[in-house]
Design a protein around this motif. Sequence first.
Motif, short mmCIF file in Angstrom:
data_model
loop_
_atom_site.label_atom_id
_atom_site.label_comp_id
_atom_site.label_asym_id
_atom_site.label_seq_id
_atom_site.Cartn_x
_atom_site.Cartn_y
_atom_site.Cartn_z
N UNK A 76 0.82 -1.20 0.00
CA UNK A 76 0.00 0.00 0.00
C UNK A 76 0.86 1.26 0.00
N UNK A 77 1.95 1.23 0.75
CA UNK A 77 2.86 2.38 0.77
C UNK A 77 3.46 2.63 -0.60
N UNK A 78 3.89 1.55 -1.27
CA UNK A 78 4.45 1.70 -2.62
C UNK A 78 3.42 2.29 -3.57
N UNK A 79 2.18 1.80 -3.49
CA UNK A 79 1.14 2.28 -4.39
C UNK A 79 0.80 3.74 -4.09
N UNK A 80 0.68 4.07 -2.83
CA UNK A 80 0.37 5.45 -2.44
C UNK A 80 1.47 6.41 -2.93
N UNK A 81 2.71 6.04 -2.69
CA UNK A 81 3.83 6.89 -3.13
C UNK A 81 3.86 7.02 -4.64
N UNK A 82 3.55 5.95 -5.36
CA UNK A 82 3.53 6.01 -6.82
C UNK A 82 2.43 6.94 -7.31
N UNK A 83 1.26 6.84 -6.70
CA UNK A 83 0.14 7.70 -7.11
C UNK A 83 0.47 9.18 -6.83
N UNK A 84 1.10 9.45 -5.72
CA UNK A 84 1.51 10.83 -5.39
C UNK A 84 2.53 11.33 -6.41
N UNK A 85 3.54 10.52 -6.68
CA UNK A 85 4.60 10.87 -7.62
C UNK A 85 4.03 11.16 -9.01
N UNK A 86 3.16 10.28 -9.47
CA UNK A 86 2.58 10.45 -10.80
C UNK A 86 1.68 11.67 -10.86
#
Length: 139
Positions: A76-86
């Motif tokens: 979930x952390x990886x997905x959240x960070x990816x969504x923020x980055x994108x």
Amino acid sequence: MDLKQELQKIGIFLNDAVIDYINQYCDNEIVRAKEKQREKDISSAVCAFVELKRTDSEIYQLLNKHFCVENISEAQDYIKNARIHIQIINLRIYCTEHGMTLAEFRQYAKDHTLEKKLESTSKLREMSPEKLKAYLEKI
């Protein structure tokens, strides 16, 4: 040839304790570099999955299958960070296409605490860049 022999060859004589310390330090650095590279690889993969509009459950399955990420909160952390980055990248592209320089965008993101708002509010991560910009300016 090991490190001790190489050093003796060039005229440097060290005792075994120093050599063991140097070898242990190098081994630890290798482990840290591998961990850092793994995290970078996972982050890049998750960003690609998010851009391909994969669901969170599909991304969990892919992370588990290809990177052995079994911890849901880690995924979930990886997905959240990816969504923020994108989302930040998409907003930057939108703003620069509409006349904002990169320096101005950085200041804009800082002034509007963009990253913190994206981190704390999940609905902002799903908005189009136009709507996100309008939302940030409304507040």
